[in-house]
Design an enzyme around this catalytic site. Structure first.
Site, short mmCIF file in Angstrom:
data_model
loop_
_atom_site.label_atom_id
_atom_site.label_comp_id
_atom_site.label_asym_id
_atom_site.label_seq_id
_atom_site.Cartn_x
_atom_site.Cartn_y
_atom_site.Cartn_z
N TYR A 1 0.86 -1.19 0.00
CA TYR A 1 0.00 0.00 0.00
C TYR A 1 0.89 1.23 0.00
CZ TYR A 1 -3.21 3.59 1.73
OH TYR A 1 -3.95 4.73 1.87
N GLU B 1 -3.60 7.33 -4.02
CA GLU B 1 -3.51 6.06 -3.32
C GLU B 1 -3.26 4.94 -4.32
OE1 GLU B 1 -6.11 4.59 0.38
OE2 GLU B 1 -7.14 4.29 -1.52
#
Ligand code: GDP
Ligand code: MN
Length: 388
Positions: free
Chosen positions: A109, A197
């Site tokens: 991530y 993101e």
């Protein structure tokens, strides 16, 4: 403003970040044509909606043949999709992204945002990708690495390398991560973004890093200087009422309760929602009609609130500072007559010319419920809803 994954990946590519080969398609045949131009024999078909969580909702499919590409695209296009991130709303799937399929060894991530505490652009990374970052933060906070960028010196390559090694990456992957981070930092600054993101940023079985998903949110206050970004706006993904409100310069956010609120000033609007909650009710919206509220805006605001059939009562809470209460009262009366409101309307007025305003409401012949103050108004609104 939010972006589709295919738009985000295009922006990444513009900033030198490698992304899997892919093409957007609006019909099943276009999807097949797109797949034909992408080498290999594995494709990923991805529903393009303004939300994550598509994987679990059936919006990400791996196709091994062109027939499967057509079939999966057909299954998604023209439908509406809800994921755990859409709060019950179903978003239209008008396009799919067809991209080269990859073999994933591990999911990471990586995100970039503005951290208000340190007043810095901040990278957040975790080796626990593929999972909700909120869940990781809750269950395994030590797995989350943050990097606050010093705005004067800018992002330094050694900082990216430190972060990469902390995530357990190999030297080669650290080099790839550094390139991705430097590109993202430049993109974030130059386009005035609020959030980027990558979830997942994947380690493939061949050891390379790959940007498999991308989400971007830009700062609307800077949209005036980014015509290229505003051209990417897809209002079909946005809340219809909020889009209409923005056309009238009204600050409107849809909520899930049943008491419509019409308030002037963002602070008073927030306080009104709090007091409604305190009295045991739930607001249907946040609405700031602004300091320059006039008859037209009040009428438009009423129409917006009433366009939702969830609204069972309206609480008007106005403080006449710059605007005069008698003028607001005239606006409310005209709006109620114009729009034909069938539900209880509770009005609390305070400030300049309040007596004249209250008299107008009393003598209007309309069934408006007057309130003495914010608490009294909230109480009456909650009672009006409970009685239905
Ligand atoms: P989201 O669920 O909306 O966040 O969509 P993602 O693009 O993140 O895809 C969801 C999941 O699908 C990812 O976490 C991956 O596990 C899987 N996925 C996405 N792209 C690929 C791919 O190219 N190959 C493989 N094998 N899986 C993929
Ligand atoms: Mn994702």
């Amino acid at each position: 403003m939010n972006f589709h994954e295919y738009q985000a990946k295009q922006l990444f590519a513009d900033y030198g970040i490698a992304v899997p080969t892919g093409r957007v398609a609006r019909t099943p045949e276009e999807a097949v044509d797109a797949a034909k131009t992408i080498p290999g024999d594995l494709w990923v078909i991805k529903a393009q909606i303004h939300a994550g969580g598509r994987g679990k909702a059936g919006g990400v499919k791996l196709a091994k043949t062109l027939d499967e590409v057509r079939e999966y695209a057909k299954g998604m296009l023209g439908t509406r999709m809800a994921t755990y991130q859409t709060a019950g709303v179903e978003l239209p799937v008008d396009s799919v992204l067809v991209c080269e399929g990859t073999d994933i060894a591990k999911e990471l991530y990586l995100s970039v945002l503005v951290d208000r505490d340190t007043k810095s652009i901040t990278f957040i990374a975790s080796a626990e990708g593929g999972m909700d970052i909120e869940q990781v933060a809750h269950e395994k906070p030590e797995a989350i690495k943050t990097l606050h960028v010093n705005y004067v010196q800018g992002l330094q390559p050694f900082e990216c390398r430190d972060l990469g090694f902390a995530l357990g990456l190999t030297a080669k992957q650290v080099g790839q991560l550094t390139k991705i981070m430097l590109g993202l930092y430049r993109l974030f600054n130059e386009k005035d973004l609020a959030l980027v993101e990558l979830n997942p940023l994947a380690i493939l079985t061949d050891g390379n890093l790959a940007v498999l998903d991308g989400k971007i949110n830009s700062d609307d206050n800077a949209s005036f200087r980014h015509a290229d970004l505003t051209a990417m706006r897809d209002i079909r993904q946005e809340d219809e009422t909020e889009v209409r409100a923005s056309q009238y310069d009204l600050n409107y956010v849809t909520m899930d309760g049943n008491i419509g609120c019409m308030v002037n000033g963002a602070g008073l609007a927030m306080a009104t929602m709090d007091v409604i909650k305190l009295e045991g009710g739930a607001p249907a919206n946040f609405l700031d009609v602004g300091g320059g509220a006039n008859k037209e805006r009040v009428t438009e605001a009423f129409k917006l609130i009433l366009s939702s059939d969830k609204v069972k009562a309206i609480f008007v809470n106005i403080f006449g500072g710059i605007v005069r209460c008698d003028m607001i009262a005239e606006g409310i009366i005209a709006a109620v007559k114009d729009v034909g409101v069938q539900i209880p309307v509770i009005v609390r007025l305070e400030g300049t010319n309040v007596e004249a305003g209250k008299d107008l409401l009393k003598n209007s012949g309309l069934a408006i419920i007057p309130a003495d103050d914010i608490n009294d108004g909230a109480k009456k609104a909650v009672a009006a809803v409970a009685g239905q």
